[in-house]
Design a protein around this motif. Sequence first.
Motif, PDB file in Angstrom:
ATOM      1  N   ASN A 190       0.801  -1.233   0.000  1.00 20.70           N
ATOM      2  CA  ASN A 190       0.000   0.000   0.000  1.00 20.70           C
ATOM      3  C   ASN A 190       0.830   1.278   0.000  1.00 20.70           C
ATOM      4  OD1 ASN A 190       0.948   0.159   2.628  1.00 20.70           O
ATOM      5  ND2 ASN A 190      -1.085   0.286   3.591  1.00 20.70           N
ATOM      6  N   TYR A 191       2.136   1.179  -0.303  1.00 24.64           N
ATOM      7  CA  TYR A 191       3.009   2.363  -0.287  1.00 24.64           C
ATOM      8  C   TYR A 191       3.809   2.397  -1.581  1.00 24.64           C
ATOM      9  CZ  TYR A 191       6.238   5.847   1.751  1.00 24.64           C
ATOM     10  OH  TYR A 191       6.971   6.994   2.027  1.00 24.64           O
ATOM     11  N   PHE A 192       3.647   3.476  -2.349  1.00 24.76           N
ATOM     12  CA  PHE A 192       4.300   3.630  -3.645  1.00 24.76           C
ATOM     13  C   PHE A 192       5.133   4.902  -3.657  1.00 24.76           C
ATOM     14  CE2 PHE A 192       1.112   0.538  -4.343  1.00 24.76           C
ATOM     15  CZ  PHE A 192       1.540  -0.251  -5.393  1.00 24.76           C
ATOM     16  N   ASP A 193       6.424   4.745  -3.950  1.00 26.25           N
ATOM     17  CA  ASP A 193       7.382   5.848  -3.852  1.00 26.25           C
ATOM     18  C   ASP A 193       7.866   6.274  -5.236  1.00 26.25           C
ATOM     19  OD1 ASP A 193       9.580   7.353  -2.084  1.00 26.25           O
ATOM     20  OD2 ASP A 193      10.593   6.402  -3.782  1.00 26.25           O
ATOM     21  N   THR A 194       7.603   7.534  -5.587  1.00 25.31           N
ATOM     22  CA  THR A 194       8.049   8.078  -6.869  1.00 25.31           C
ATOM     23  C   THR A 194       8.715   9.433  -6.619  1.00 25.31           C
ATOM     24  OG1 THR A 194       7.339   8.668  -9.112  1.00 25.31           O
ATOM     25  CG2 THR A 194       5.771   9.102  -7.329  1.00 25.31           C
ATOM     26  N   ALA A 195       8.963  10.194  -7.675  1.00 22.73           N
ATOM     27  CA  ALA A 195       9.603  11.509  -7.528  1.00 22.73           C
ATOM     28  C   ALA A 195       9.396  12.328  -8.789  1.00 22.73           C
ATOM     29  CB  ALA A 195      11.099  11.363  -7.242  1.00 22.73           C
ATOM     30  N   TYR A 196       9.462  13.634  -8.630  1.00 21.39           N
ATOM     31  CA  TYR A 196       9.289  14.568  -9.746  1.00 21.39           C
ATOM     32  C   TYR A 196      10.289  14.290 -10.867  1.00 21.39           C
ATOM     33  CZ  TYR A 196       8.828  19.114 -12.126  1.00 21.39           C
ATOM     34  OH  TYR A 196       8.627  20.108 -13.046  1.00 21.39           O
ATOM     35  N   ILE A 197      11.526  13.907 -10.494  1.00 22.09           N
ATOM     36  CA  ILE A 197      12.583  13.773 -11.501  1.00 22.09           C
ATOM     37  C   ILE A 197      12.733  12.350 -12.034  1.00 22.09           C
ATOM     38  CG2 ILE A 197      13.900  15.750 -10.666  1.00 22.09           C
ATOM     39  CD1 ILE A 197      15.798  13.770  -9.286  1.00 22.09           C
ATOM     40  N   TYR A 198      11.933  11.387 -11.571  1.00 25.95           N
ATOM     41  CA  TYR A 198      11.980  10.056 -12.176  1.00 25.95           C
ATOM     42  C   TYR A 198      11.234  10.116 -13.512  1.00 25.95           C
ATOM     43  CZ  TYR A 198      13.039   8.323  -7.414  1.00 25.95           C
ATOM     44  OH  TYR A 198      13.588   8.102  -6.177  1.00 25.95           O
ATOM     45  N   PRO A 199      11.916   9.917 -14.627  1.00 24.61           N
ATOM     46  CA  PRO A 199      11.290  10.111 -15.945  1.00 24.61           C
ATOM     47  C   PRO A 199       9.984   9.332 -16.126  1.00 24.61           C
ATOM     48  CG  PRO A 199      13.647   9.817 -16.180  1.00 24.61           C
ATOM     49  CD  PRO A 199      13.329   9.512 -14.749  1.00 24.61           C
ATOM     50  N   SER A 200       8.903  10.064 -16.315  1.00 20.20           N
ATOM     51  CA  SER A 200       7.564   9.526 -16.600  1.00 20.20           C
ATOM     52  C   SER A 200       6.958   8.706 -15.465  1.00 20.20           C
ATOM     53  CB  SER A 200       7.574   8.654 -17.877  1.00 20.20           C
ATOM     54  OG  SER A 200       8.025   9.401 -18.985  1.00 20.20           O
ATOM     55  N   SER A 201       7.657   8.561 -14.362  1.00 23.67           N
ATOM     56  CA  SER A 201       7.190   7.697 -13.270  1.00 23.67           C
ATOM     57  C   SER A 201       5.883   8.190 -12.666  1.00 23.67           C
ATOM     58  CB  SER A 201       8.257   7.588 -12.179  1.00 23.67           C
ATOM     59  OG  SER A 201       7.786   6.873 -11.064  1.00 23.67           O
ATOM     60  N   GLU A 202       5.799   9.478 -12.343  1.00 21.25           N
ATOM     61  CA  GLU A 202       4.581   9.998 -11.731  1.00 21.25           C
ATOM     62  C   GLU A 202       3.387   9.853 -12.682  1.00 21.25           C
ATOM     63  OE1 GLU A 202       6.026  13.452  -8.616  1.00 21.25           O
ATOM     64  OE2 GLU A 202       5.924  13.974 -10.746  1.00 21.25           O
ATOM     65  N   THR A 203       3.607  10.142 -13.946  1.00 17.50           N
ATOM     66  CA  THR A 203       2.518  10.059 -14.934  1.00 17.50           C
ATOM     67  C   THR A 203       2.002   8.632 -15.069  1.00 17.50           C
ATOM     68  OG1 THR A 203       3.411  11.945 -16.168  1.00 17.50           O
ATOM     69  CG2 THR A 203       1.904  10.468 -17.346  1.00 17.50           C
ATOM     70  N   VAL A 204       2.921   7.677 -15.189  1.00 20.79           N
ATOM     71  CA  VAL A 204       2.518   6.280 -15.330  1.00 20.79           C
ATOM     72  C   VAL A 204       1.825   5.794 -14.061  1.00 20.79           C
ATOM     73  CG1 VAL A 204       3.366   3.912 -15.573  1.00 20.79           C
ATOM     74  CG2 VAL A 204       4.255   5.720 -17.059  1.00 20.79           C
ATOM     75  N   LEU A 205       2.363   6.140 -12.904  1.00 25.27           N
ATOM     76  CA  LEU A 205       1.731   5.722 -11.648  1.00 25.27           C
ATOM     77  C   LEU A 205       0.329   6.307 -11.538  1.00 25.27           C
ATOM     78  CD1 LEU A 205       2.002   4.215  -8.954  1.00 25.27           C
ATOM     79  CD2 LEU A 205       2.930   6.328  -7.959  1.00 25.27           C
TER      80      LEU A 205
END
Length: 404
Positions: free
Chosen positions: A48-63
């Motif tokens: 239940n915990y998902f860790d992303t970041a502004y600078i991870y390429p396309s990560s936030e959008t895909v998540l």
Amino acid sequence: MQYRVMGKTGDRISVLGYGCMRFPKLNGKIDEERTKRQIYTAIEAGVNYFDTAYIYPSSETVLGNVLAGGYREKVMIASKIPPLLVHSVKDMENILETQLKRLKTDYIDYYLVHSLNSKEGWDRMKRLGIESFLEKAKQEGRIRRIGFSYHGEGRDFKDIVDDYPWDFCQIQYNYMDENAQAGREGLMHAAAKGLGISVMEPLRGGLLAAQMPEHIDAIWKNSGIGGTPAEWALRWVWNHPEVTVLLSGMNEEAQLSENLRVADSSVPGSLTEKQKECIDAVKKALNEKLKVGCTGCGYCMPCPAGVNIPVCFSYYNDKSIYEDKTVGMQYMGMLAGMDGGKPSYASLCKDCGKCERHCPQNIPIRAHLKDVSKSMEPFYFKPVAGVLGGYYKLRGRFVSKGKK
């Protein structure tokens, strides 16, 4: 799935967190369909915990796209604001609003100041207004918990922990880094303050799960304890009751399956003496490849020239132990002032000798720093560091004029 409480927040978090920096790729881009299947499998298993970041390429959008399929309310999202791109409160606002749009959500559960490497880097963010920005965003419900991730040395980590009423923090921690960066001492300090603790790099970017040198691989095979090197590296982290959640960048179905299996049975204090002895034997064998016998105690600090001596030695040792080509870029990222703090790389040494007078291990620090410089600072290193320094100075003057 095992769950632990995230410090003083009271939130119930799965011990296995999903690191979103390394989603599977297809033709050079994130394979969104495969990522979706993997994430849904993890959620259905209790993650239940998902860790992303502004600078991870396309990560936030895909998540955001994946969770929009009815899963957003089942999980907690952690994301980060990068100091490198922040020069004003307006920048902070723009970044957060962009993140909310990418993630297709009205709020981010866990919001971190990304990759603080020094107290100076944190002080810079404070001067820019990060504290009031975070509190305002929290009051408005756009973020719910406030924390930071860290890659610097132990002394600065404790200073940052003590300087703000953080809800949680994120540190690198594994059996090879027990006394590096924030380390065990920092882990215990943050936990004593009531912070929830998220652990990144439990496998050191996969190095502790990769094929080991033959004589080290034999330790695992001859131990009779079974399991894989990855499993025991994960169990070692989960054996610490102070750790709330361990982040794993799972991009292969087999990795996900193994991690879920291990997470189901990993509780604090569950390692046997034989298991701990095996891990210690592997650690000892790896440490024999150290270039510098530095324990990271910090007695050599502060350096009058600004060199972060323990961290310089840590990366130099990493390069020797793991033969990892990415260590050089990590060295640049952490020591060239990319968080807005002052540069602290090895070749800044002025050969004054103060460090050696205070080193309890009697390490010839100055000679080793010269070796670090030769190994870790290629011809383009100082020009890049100089450009970064000039960039921050110019931005600082621009921001100061704008406030007048």
